[in-house]
Design an enzyme around this catalytic site. Structure first.
Site, PDB file in Angstrom:
ATOM      1  N   TYR A  16     127.283 134.597  47.785  1.00  0.00           N
ATOM      2  CA  TYR A  16     127.090 136.047  47.935  1.00  0.00           C
ATOM      3  C   TYR A  16     128.407 136.833  47.778  1.00  0.00           C
ATOM      4  CZ  TYR A  16     126.169 140.391  50.595  1.00  0.00           C
ATOM      5  OH  TYR A  16     126.089 141.686  51.017  1.00  0.00           O
ATOM      6  N   PHE A  85     136.234 130.932  49.358  1.00  0.00           N
ATOM      7  CA  PHE A  85     134.978 131.334  50.017  1.00  0.00           C
ATOM      8  C   PHE A  85     134.123 130.120  50.373  1.00  0.00           C
ATOM      9  CE2 PHE A  85     135.815 134.926  47.054  1.00  0.00           C
ATOM     10  CZ  PHE A  85     135.748 135.995  47.931  1.00  0.00           C
ATOM     11  N   SER A 129     136.536 135.171  59.569  1.00  0.00           N
ATOM     12  CA  SER A 129     135.410 135.965  60.059  1.00  0.00           C
ATOM     13  C   SER A 129     135.753 136.610  61.391  1.00  0.00           C
ATOM     14  CB  SER A 129     134.216 135.032  60.249  1.00  0.00           C
ATOM     15  OG  SER A 129     133.202 135.669  60.980  1.00  0.00           O
ATOM     16  N   TYR A 153     130.533 126.901  63.909  1.00  0.00           N
ATOM     17  CA  TYR A 153     130.906 127.603  62.672  1.00  0.00           C
ATOM     18  C   TYR A 153     132.176 128.418  62.887  1.00  0.00           C
ATOM     19  CZ  TYR A 153     131.102 131.518  59.428  1.00  0.00           C
ATOM     20  OH  TYR A 153     131.553 132.482  58.551  1.00  0.00           O
ATOM     21  N   LYS A 157     136.293 128.180  61.420  1.00  0.00           N
ATOM     22  CA  LYS A 157     137.121 129.269  60.871  1.00  0.00           C
ATOM     23  C   LYS A 157     138.462 129.330  61.598  1.00  0.00           C
ATOM     24  CE  LYS A 157     134.388 130.760  57.719  1.00  0.00           C
ATOM     25  NZ  LYS A 157     134.771 130.535  56.322  1.00  0.00           N
ATOM     26  N   ASP A 326     124.608 136.093  70.998  1.00  0.00           N
ATOM     27  CA  ASP A 326     124.908 137.421  70.453  1.00  0.00           C
ATOM     28  C   ASP A 326     125.748 138.235  71.431  1.00  0.00           C
ATOM     29  OD1 ASP A 326     123.791 137.243  67.987  1.00  0.00           O
ATOM     30  OD2 ASP A 326     122.073 138.548  68.381  1.00  0.00           O
TER      31      ASP A 326
HETATM   32  P1  NAD Z   1     127.495 131.801  50.604  1.00  0.00           P
HETATM   33  O1  NAD Z   1     126.831 130.641  51.258  1.00  0.00           O
HETATM   34  O2  NAD Z   1     126.661 132.721  49.783  1.00  0.00           O
HETATM   35  O3  NAD Z   1     128.718 131.287  49.697  1.00  0.00           O
HETATM   36  C1  NAD Z   1     129.450 130.146  50.017  1.00  0.00           C
HETATM   37  C2  NAD Z   1     129.427 129.221  48.800  1.00  0.00           C
HETATM   38  O4  NAD Z   1     130.175 128.050  49.090  1.00  0.00           O
HETATM   39  C3  NAD Z   1     128.021 128.775  48.405  1.00  0.00           C
HETATM   40  O5  NAD Z   1     127.781 129.134  47.065  1.00  0.00           O
HETATM   41  C4  NAD Z   1     128.041 127.261  48.595  1.00  0.00           C
HETATM   42  O6  NAD Z   1     127.247 126.598  47.627  1.00  0.00           O
HETATM   43  C5  NAD Z   1     129.522 126.947  48.469  1.00  0.00           C
HETATM   44  N1  NAD Z   1     129.962 125.736  49.164  1.00  0.00           N
HETATM   45  C6  NAD Z   1     129.742 125.355  50.449  1.00  0.00           C
HETATM   46  N2  NAD Z   1     130.322 124.172  50.703  1.00  0.00           N
HETATM   47  C7  NAD Z   1     130.935 123.776  49.557  1.00  0.00           C
HETATM   48  C8  NAD Z   1     131.682 122.625  49.182  1.00  0.00           C
HETATM   49  N3  NAD Z   1     131.914 121.625  50.047  1.00  0.00           N
HETATM   50  N4  NAD Z   1     132.127 122.546  47.912  1.00  0.00           N
HETATM   51  C9  NAD Z   1     131.876 123.518  47.013  1.00  0.00           C
HETATM   52  N5  NAD Z   1     131.184 124.631  47.321  1.00  0.00           N
HETATM   53  C10 NAD Z   1     130.708 124.759  48.570  1.00  0.00           C
HETATM   54  O7  NAD Z   1     128.255 132.611  51.753  1.00  0.00           O
HETATM   55  P2  NAD Z   1     128.969 134.028  51.711  1.00  0.00           P
HETATM   56  O8  NAD Z   1     128.210 134.942  52.592  1.00  0.00           O
HETATM   57  O9  NAD Z   1     129.243 134.433  50.324  1.00  0.00           O
HETATM   58  O10 NAD Z   1     130.311 133.679  52.463  1.00  0.00           O
HETATM   59  C11 NAD Z   1     131.500 133.333  51.773  1.00  0.00           C
HETATM   60  C12 NAD Z   1     132.575 132.969  52.773  1.00  0.00           C
HETATM   61  O11 NAD Z   1     132.791 134.077  53.649  1.00  0.00           O
HETATM   62  C13 NAD Z   1     132.211 131.798  53.674  1.00  0.00           C
HETATM   63  O12 NAD Z   1     133.366 131.020  53.899  1.00  0.00           O
HETATM   64  C14 NAD Z   1     131.752 132.454  54.947  1.00  0.00           C
HETATM   65  O13 NAD Z   1     131.963 131.627  56.062  1.00  0.00           O
HETATM   66  C15 NAD Z   1     132.661 133.670  54.995  1.00  0.00           C
HETATM   67  N6  NAD Z   1     132.101 134.772  55.794  1.00  0.00           N
HETATM   68  C16 NAD Z   1     130.841 135.229  55.529  1.00  0.00           C
HETATM   69  C17 NAD Z   1     130.296 136.238  56.321  1.00  0.00           C
HETATM   70  C18 NAD Z   1     128.888 136.749  56.077  1.00  0.00           C
HETATM   71  O14 NAD Z   1     128.321 137.351  56.984  1.00  0.00           O
HETATM   72  N7  NAD Z   1     128.288 136.561  54.895  1.00  0.00           N
HETATM   73  C19 NAD Z   1     131.039 136.789  57.367  1.00  0.00           C
HETATM   74  C20 NAD Z   1     132.330 136.326  57.593  1.00  0.00           C
HETATM   75  C21 NAD Z   1     132.845 135.302  56.798  1.00  0.00           C
HETATM   76  N1  UFG Z   2     119.457 141.114  64.560  1.00  0.00           N
HETATM   77  C1  UFG Z   2     118.167 141.425  64.922  1.00  0.00           C
HETATM   78  N2  UFG Z   2     117.143 140.808  64.264  1.00  0.00           N
HETATM   79  C2  UFG Z   2     117.336 139.916  63.270  1.00  0.00           C
HETATM   80  C3  UFG Z   2     118.682 139.596  62.886  1.00  0.00           C
HETATM   81  C4  UFG Z   2     119.713 140.213  63.570  1.00  0.00           C
HETATM   82  O1  UFG Z   2     117.942 142.226  65.821  1.00  0.00           O
HETATM   83  O2  UFG Z   2     116.351 139.386  62.713  1.00  0.00           O
HETATM   84  C5  UFG Z   2     120.584 141.792  65.223  1.00  0.00           C
HETATM   85  C6  UFG Z   2     121.528 140.878  65.968  1.00  0.00           C
HETATM   86  O3  UFG Z   2     121.080 140.639  67.282  1.00  0.00           O
HETATM   87  C7  UFG Z   2     122.840 141.658  65.897  1.00  0.00           C
HETATM   88  C8  UFG Z   2     122.743 142.396  64.572  1.00  0.00           C
HETATM   89  O4  UFG Z   2     121.362 142.427  64.241  1.00  0.00           O
HETATM   90  O5  UFG Z   2     122.883 142.606  66.923  1.00  0.00           O
HETATM   91  C9  UFG Z   2     123.499 141.721  63.450  1.00  0.00           C
HETATM   92  O6  UFG Z   2     123.100 140.354  63.355  1.00  0.00           O
HETATM   93  P1  UFG Z   2     123.489 139.435  62.121  1.00  0.00           P
HETATM   94  O7  UFG Z   2     122.871 138.103  62.352  1.00  0.00           O
HETATM   95  O8  UFG Z   2     123.202 140.133  60.859  1.00  0.00           O
HETATM   96  O9  UFG Z   2     125.078 139.357  62.218  1.00  0.00           O
HETATM   97  P2  UFG Z   2     126.028 138.805  63.381  1.00  0.00           P
HETATM   98  O10 UFG Z   2     126.938 139.916  63.760  1.00  0.00           O
HETATM   99  O11 UFG Z   2     125.281 138.150  64.445  1.00  0.00           O
HETATM  100  O12 UFG Z   2     126.856 137.660  62.638  1.00  0.00           O
HETATM  101  C10 UFG Z   2     127.337 137.829  61.305  1.00  0.00           C
HETATM  102  C11 UFG Z   2     127.347 136.470  60.611  1.00  0.00           C
HETATM  103  C12 UFG Z   2     128.406 135.598  61.203  1.00  0.00           C
HETATM  104  C13 UFG Z   2     129.725 136.282  61.135  1.00  0.00           C
HETATM  105  C14 UFG Z   2     129.668 137.602  61.849  1.00  0.00           C
HETATM  106  C15 UFG Z   2     130.962 138.308  61.660  1.00  0.00           C
HETATM  107  O13 UFG Z   2     126.098 135.833  60.744  1.00  0.00           O
HETATM  108  O14 UFG Z   2     128.500 134.417  60.449  1.00  0.00           O
HETATM  109  O15 UFG Z   2     128.613 138.405  61.298  1.00  0.00           O
HETATM  110  O16 UFG Z   2     131.055 139.371  62.519  1.00  0.00           O
HETATM  111  F1  UFG Z   2     130.677 135.529  61.694  1.00  0.00           F
END
Ligand code: NAD
Ligand code: UFG
Length: 368
Positions: A16, A85, A129, A153, A157, A326
């Protein structure tokens, strides 16, 4: 074959945030090279990236833990930096399968760093994160707040941050940026790429948009008794294109830091502090650590009503119990990103909802 064009390695680049960053990099004239094992993404994203940018970035289906395979990518391309990522990111899954999370996320990072070091590529941007802060005592959250992730998780990080800090301390040639993302949402404005969670979405925005498109019946709002304006959880939602541009800003910051010769850097730093003129300042002892957020929070119910307004759809919802683990409120102090990187998020909540909706309505079942 060796491609002489300077490239940026994007691990997890078909995911993503990675795919949006690839688009931002190409638009800015960089040459991204993607490595991903496709464990949580689809190869079709490449066609979409090509449609948007007119360029198809080289792609390698490789597990990052496979050092030999990764090394071939460094032999083939002239890589100047990596944005890392790649990793597993589902909080609930990490509680159920901690070993898989530690193994995948830590080993991938070690492998990447070994190969980078061996190939003399020492510029790295890491996807951290806001989860590393755990439950903050106050908001907004500054980068120097205590770190206390509440799940495996989040601990991967933090551990990776620590590994990278040790690496940075050991070898002054490394340039490392730890970017702590708040809640990425939205999609590219074309609606061609976006977030495609397989199965049941864990996160709020994908869930809301799946309700809007008819894939889910109603949203469960996890708790209405938090000490927030309307009792529902508050988060710092940031448009994924703003987030992508934050990576560009971090990359440019590091490129610029290197282009100033060491003497010149010291001279500049010392101008503001005449006392230290005879004692050249050493480089910072810790890597660049920056929050990427907007600096403001929205509640779950504010998100629902913003999405309803933009999409014209009604989102049925019901209050359920709090989700374990949460927290009430989480939003960034975004000053450091502005001061150091010259970056601030510019897209609005309406943009986030409109772009999510365009992606979801054009791709109701996600990527083919
Ligand atoms: P995502 O799952 O869409 O992208 C991560 C990608 O990494 C995937 O395409 C997956 O196939 C690949 N991957 C996983 N393990 C691998 C491996 N061993 N070798 C090669 N590829 C591998 O997730 P995202 O939302 O795009 O997140 C990207 C990064 O940002 C992640 O490290 C995630 O922890 C971090 N992050 C995401 C969020 C969020 O809410 N989306 C928040 C904070 C941090
Ligand atoms: N929520 C709902 N219903 C749902 C999903 C979420 O009410 O079906 C609420 C949660 O309780 C929270 C808010 O929406 O209050 C946001 O929830 P998310 O699951 O979208 O996001 P989080 O903040 O819990 O966590 C996300 C990622 C984590 C990352 C973090 C960084 O999932 O991996 O943001 O701040 F680390």
């Amino acid at each position: 074959f060796r491609c002489l064009m300077s490239s940026i390695l994007i691990t997890g680049g078909s995911g993503y945030i990675g795919s949006h960053t690839v688009v931002a990099l190409i638009s800015a004239g960089y040459n991204p090279v993607i490595v991903d094992n496709l464990s949580n993404s689809k190869i079709t994203v490449l066609d979409r990236i090509e449609t948007i940018t007119g360029k198809r970035p080289p792609f390698y289906q490789i597990d990052l833990r496979d050092r030999a395979a990764l090394d071939v990518v460094f032999q083939t391309h002239s890589i100047s930096a990596a944005i890392h990522f790649g990793g597993l990111k589902a909080v609930g899954e990490s509680v159920a399968e901690p070993l898989r999370y530690y193994e995948n996320n830590i080993e991938s990072t070690l492998s990447l760093c070994f190969v980078m070091a061996a190939r003399g590529v020492k510029r790295l941007v890491f996807s951290s994160s806001a989860t590393v802060y755990g439950d903050p005592h106050t908001v907004p959250i500054r980068e120097d707040f205590p770190l206390a992730p509440a799940n495996p998780y989040g601990r991967t990080k933090l551990m990776i941050e620590q590994i990278l800090q040790d690496l940075y301390a050991a070898d002054p040639a490394w340039q490392i940026a730890l970017l702590r993302y708040f809640n990425p949402v939205g999609a590219h404005p074309s609606g061609l790429i976006g977030e495609d969670p397989g199965g049941h979405p864990n996160n709020l925005m994908p869930y809301i948009s799946q309700v809007a498109v008819g894939r889910r019946e109603r949203l469960s709002v996890f708790g209405s008794d938090y000490p927030t304006t309307d009792g529902t959880g508050v988060r710092d939602y940031i448009h994924v294109m703003d987030l992508a541009e934050g990576h560009l800003a971090a990359l440019r910051y590091m490129e610029k830091a290197e282009s100033l010769s060491p003497q010149r850097q010291e001279y500049k730093l010392n101008l503001s502090s005449p006392d230290s003129l005879s004692f050249p300042r050493r480089r910072e002892s810790i890597p660049l650590i920056v929050n990427l957020g907007t600096g403001r929070g929205y509640s779950v119910l504010e998100m629902v009503s913003a999405f309803e307004k933009v999409s014209g759809k009604t989102i049925p919802w019901q209050i359920t119990d709090r989700r374990p683990g949460d927290i009430a409120a989480c939003y960034a102090d975004a000053i450091r990103a502005k001061d150091l990187l010259g970056w601030t998020a510019s897209r609005t909540l309406t943009d986030m909802c409109a772009d999510t909706w365009r992606w979801q309505s054009q791709n109701p079942a996600g990527y083919p």
